[in-house]
Design a protein around this motif. Structure first.
Motif, PDB file in Angstrom:
ATOM      1  N   VAL A  51       0.849  -1.193   0.000  1.00 39.16           N
ATOM      2  CA  VAL A  51       0.000   0.000   0.000  1.00 39.16           C
ATOM      3  C   VAL A  51       0.881   1.237   0.000  1.00 39.16           C
ATOM      4  N   PRO A  52       0.654   2.184  -0.915  1.00 41.18           N
ATOM      5  CA  PRO A  52       1.502   3.383  -0.960  1.00 41.18           C
ATOM      6  C   PRO A  52       1.298   4.274   0.261  1.00 41.18           C
ATOM      7  N   GLY A  53       2.343   5.018   0.613  1.00 42.71           N
ATOM      8  CA  GLY A  53       2.263   5.930   1.740  1.00 42.71           C
ATOM      9  C   GLY A  53       3.031   5.418   2.939  1.00 42.71           C
ATOM     10  N   GLU A  54       3.335   6.326   3.860  1.00 44.76           N
ATOM     11  CA  GLU A  54       4.038   5.998   5.086  1.00 44.76           C
ATOM     12  C   GLU A  54       3.033   5.814   6.216  1.00 44.76           C
ATOM     13  N   PRO A  55       2.965   4.619   6.823  1.00 45.61           N
ATOM     14  CA  PRO A  55       1.952   4.354   7.854  1.00 45.61           C
ATOM     15  C   PRO A  55       1.994   5.340   9.018  1.00 45.61           C
ATOM     16  N   CYS A  56       3.180   5.664   9.517  1.00 48.83           N
ATOM     17  CA  CYS A  56       3.274   6.551  10.687  1.00 48.83           C
ATOM     18  C   CYS A  56       2.841   7.976  10.346  1.00 48.83           C
ATOM     19  N   GLU A  57       3.162   8.435   9.149  1.00 49.02           N
ATOM     20  CA  GLU A  57       2.715   9.757   8.743  1.00 49.02           C
ATOM     21  C   GLU A  57       1.206   9.815   8.602  1.00 49.02           C
ATOM     22  N   ILE A  58       0.619   8.745   8.092  1.00 47.50           N
ATOM     23  CA  ILE A  58      -0.842   8.692   7.962  1.00 47.50           C
ATOM     24  C   ILE A  58      -1.501   8.591   9.327  1.00 47.50           C
ATOM     25  N   LEU A  60      -0.300   9.536  12.351  1.00 48.01           N
ATOM     26  CA  LEU A  60      -0.102  10.701  13.206  1.00 48.01           C
ATOM     27  C   LEU A  60      -0.621  11.992  12.589  1.00 48.01           C
ATOM     28  N   GLY A  61      -0.819  11.996  11.280  1.00 48.12           N
ATOM     29  CA  GLY A  61      -1.304  13.204  10.628  1.00 48.12           C
ATOM     30  C   GLY A  61      -0.177  14.043  10.073  1.00 48.12           C
ATOM     31  N   THR A  62      -0.536  14.947   9.177  1.00 48.82           N
ATOM     32  CA  THR A  62       0.469  15.781   8.514  1.00 48.82           C
ATOM     33  C   THR A  62       1.142  16.767   9.457  1.00 48.82           C
ATOM     34  N   ALA A  63       0.480  17.063  10.584  1.00 52.76           N
ATOM     35  CA  ALA A  63       1.051  18.038  11.519  1.00 52.76           C
ATOM     36  C   ALA A  63       2.077  17.424  12.460  1.00 52.76           C
ATOM     37  N   ALA A  64       2.302  16.129  12.381  1.00 49.86           N
ATOM     38  CA  ALA A  64       3.241  15.461  13.286  1.00 49.86           C
ATOM     39  C   ALA A  64       4.678  15.863  12.971  1.00 49.86           C
ATOM     40  N   SER A  65       5.481  15.972  13.999  1.00 47.64           N
ATOM     41  CA  SER A  65       6.895  16.332  13.834  1.00 47.64           C
ATOM     42  C   SER A  65       7.687  15.132  13.326  1.00 47.64           C
ATOM     43  N   GLU A  66       8.882  15.425  12.807  1.00 47.91           N
ATOM     44  CA  GLU A  66       9.736  14.354  12.315  1.00 47.91           C
ATOM     45  C   GLU A  66      10.174  13.422  13.447  1.00 47.91           C
ATOM     46  N   GLU A  67      10.342  14.002  14.644  1.00 44.35           N
ATOM     47  CA  GLU A  67      10.728  13.182  15.792  1.00 44.35           C
ATOM     48  C   GLU A  67       9.619  12.193  16.147  1.00 44.35           C
ATOM     49  N   ALA A  68       8.366  12.653  16.120  1.00 45.21           N
ATOM     50  CA  ALA A  68       7.243  11.775  16.446  1.00 45.21           C
ATOM     51  C   ALA A  68       7.119  10.653  15.408  1.00 45.21           C
ATOM     52  N   VAL A  69       7.309  10.986  14.136  1.00 44.80           N
ATOM     53  CA  VAL A  69       7.226   9.976  13.084  1.00 44.80           C
ATOM     54  C   VAL A  69       8.342   8.954  13.244  1.00 44.80           C
ATOM     55  N   ALA A  70       9.558   9.447  13.529  1.00 45.43           N
ATOM     56  CA  ALA A  70      10.694   8.537  13.709  1.00 45.43           C
ATOM     57  C   ALA A  70      10.482   7.626  14.909  1.00 45.43           C
ATOM     58  N   GLU A  71       9.913   8.163  15.986  1.00 40.12           N
ATOM     59  CA  GLU A  71       9.629   7.342  17.163  1.00 40.12           C
ATOM     60  C   GLU A  71       8.596   6.267  16.848  1.00 40.12           C
ATOM     61  N   CYS A  72       7.584   6.627  16.057  1.00 39.76           N
ATOM     62  CA  CYS A  72       6.556   5.661  15.646  1.00 39.76           C
ATOM     63  C   CYS A  72       7.168   4.548  14.812  1.00 39.76           C
ATOM     64  N   VAL A  73       8.024   4.914  13.843  1.00 42.50           N
ATOM     65  CA  VAL A  73       8.666   3.922  12.983  1.00 42.50           C
ATOM     66  C   VAL A  73       9.521   2.970  13.810  1.00 42.50           C
ATOM     67  N   ASP A  74      10.268   3.532  14.778  1.00 44.48           N
ATOM     68  CA  ASP A  74      11.137   2.699  15.608  1.00 44.48           C
ATOM     69  C   ASP A  74      10.323   1.795  16.540  1.00 44.48           C
ATOM     70  N   GLU A  75       9.245   2.325  17.105  1.00 42.18           N
ATOM     71  CA  GLU A  75       8.436   1.545  18.053  1.00 42.18           C
ATOM     72  C   GLU A  75       7.737   0.383  17.364  1.00 42.18           C
TER      73      GLU A  75
END
Length: 390
Positions: A51-58, A60-75
């Protein structure tokens, strides 16, 4: 609680299988079930990764910070390969950690399952019971009427039937629906009336079963919702009421969606049962029973009906796989908030591990149901033996 109940049922089923069919049969069936579960869940994992797209960005929403997205990907381990992710998900699921239903809100998936799974389960149970209550008597009657001499429908009978349908439709759903219902019934009646021999009971049942089978589920659902919720306030779109709210409130909240799914399944069960009964009526043991002077009703109910239910039981078990498909449509129409609707939401949000868990639960339910049906074969028809060779 849901996991505990599931494990208790699983242990009880294993004990029953071992007692009924022996260790060899149990090992073969449950070994195959484990392989199927692995293939289904791993295949789901592979498909979700396409499925296209980044799951954590979807999530958390477009307003999420890069740190929050990176934490989601790592978790969630999304930067690992699919095999490592699948092994990690399997370990967490087997330990009872189902993860999050909504990662952004940190909502546990187990809470969502406990809230929504009973709704879909009761919806499916009631719909299948209704379908069997309609299909079995009509299927028996249609098979019993097959081959009998047809009789013309009296012309005078058409007008009171159409008038009754129109008045009933006007009372239930307004003039638009009543006119539609009257026309839908008068056309078949006129066709039957002008046929050379007229319809038999078997022909009539098969005709209406074919018509009902041709109507999509969403058309039935929208029509009944309009008739009973819009034109007449007989069904409230207020969501599901559990048993704890009272038996009456529970059935008031679920009866119309169950009717929709039940009507969709009825023609399939009816036609299968009728075909099997007609086939079994040609068997030698039926001829012997007739030669002994047994009545047709006795032969049909005593010697034909039981072996004729094998195909019906098989399709009933396979119909578990349609649970999610039918539930998605019906739950959307009636705003039911069950597992079908949640599964679509989870796919849209790319909650990969939540989708895998729900798919695993549905697959396990499907496998267990068909295992039970395999064992019931031996009770219904002694000719079927529960062994590794059958």
């Amino acid at each position: 609680m849901v996991l505990i109940i599931f494990l208790v049922v699983l242990v009880a089923l294993i004990a029953w299988v071992i007692k009924t069919a022996g260790w060899k049969f149990a090992a073969q069936r449950f070994g195959g079930a484990i392989i199927v579960l692995i293939l289904v869940t791993f295949g789901t994992s592979l498909l979700l990764r396409q499925v296209p797209g980044e799951p954590c960005e979807i999530a958390l929403g477009t307003a999420a910070s890069e740190e929050a997205v990176a934490e989601c990907v790592d978790e969630q381990g999304l930067d690992d390969n699919v095999v490592v992710q699948y092994v990690g998900w399997s370990k967490d699921t087997l330990s009872g950690d189902f993860g999050y239903a909504f990662y952004k809100n940190k909502e546990p998936l187990i809470d969502t399952i406990e809230q929504r799974m009973p709704r879909t389960a009761f919806l499916f149970l009631y719909s299948q019971l209704l379908a069997l209550l309609i299909a079995v008597p009509l299927g028996i009657w249609a098979a019993y009427q097959a081959g009998k001499k047809r009789r013309n429908i009296p012309s005078w009978l058409i007008y009171p039937i159409v008038g009754t349908l129109f008045v009933f439709g006007q009372f239930v759903a307004g003039w638009r629906v009543s006119a539609l219902v009257a026309v839908a019934f008068v056309i078949p009646l006129l066709i039957f009336n002008f046929m050379r021999a007229g319809p038999s009971g078997d022909t009539t049942v098969n005709f209406f079963a074919f018509v009902l089978l041709s109507i999509p589920v969403f058309v039935i659902g929208e029509s009944l919702r309009y008739a009973f919720s819009v034109e007449r306030d007989w069904y409230q779109l207020t969501g599901y009421a559990p048993w704890s709210d009272g038996v009456l409130e529970h059935f008031k909240s679920i009866w119309l969606p169950a009717v929709v799914l039940g009507l969709a399944a009825t023609p399939v069960y009816l036609r299968l049962l009728r075909a099997d009964i007609l086939q079994n009526l040609q068997q030698d043991y039926v001829s012997v029973a007739k030669a002994k002077g047994m009545s047709n009703t006795h032969i049909l109910m005593r010697h034909v009906l039981r072996p004729s239910t094998l195909t019906l039981m098989t399709v009933l078990g396979l119909n578990i796989a349609q649970l999610v498909n039918g539930a998605v449509v019906v739950e959307f129409i009636f705003d039911f908030d069950g597992m079908g609707g949640y599964l679509i939401e989870a796919v849209y949000r790319q909650e990969f591990f939540a989708v895998q868990t729900i798919v695993a639960l549905v697959a396990a339910l499907f496998i267990l149901t068909n295992l039970i049906i395999d064992l019931l074969y031996t009770s219904v028809d002694p000719r079927v033996k529960a062994s590794t060779g059958t």
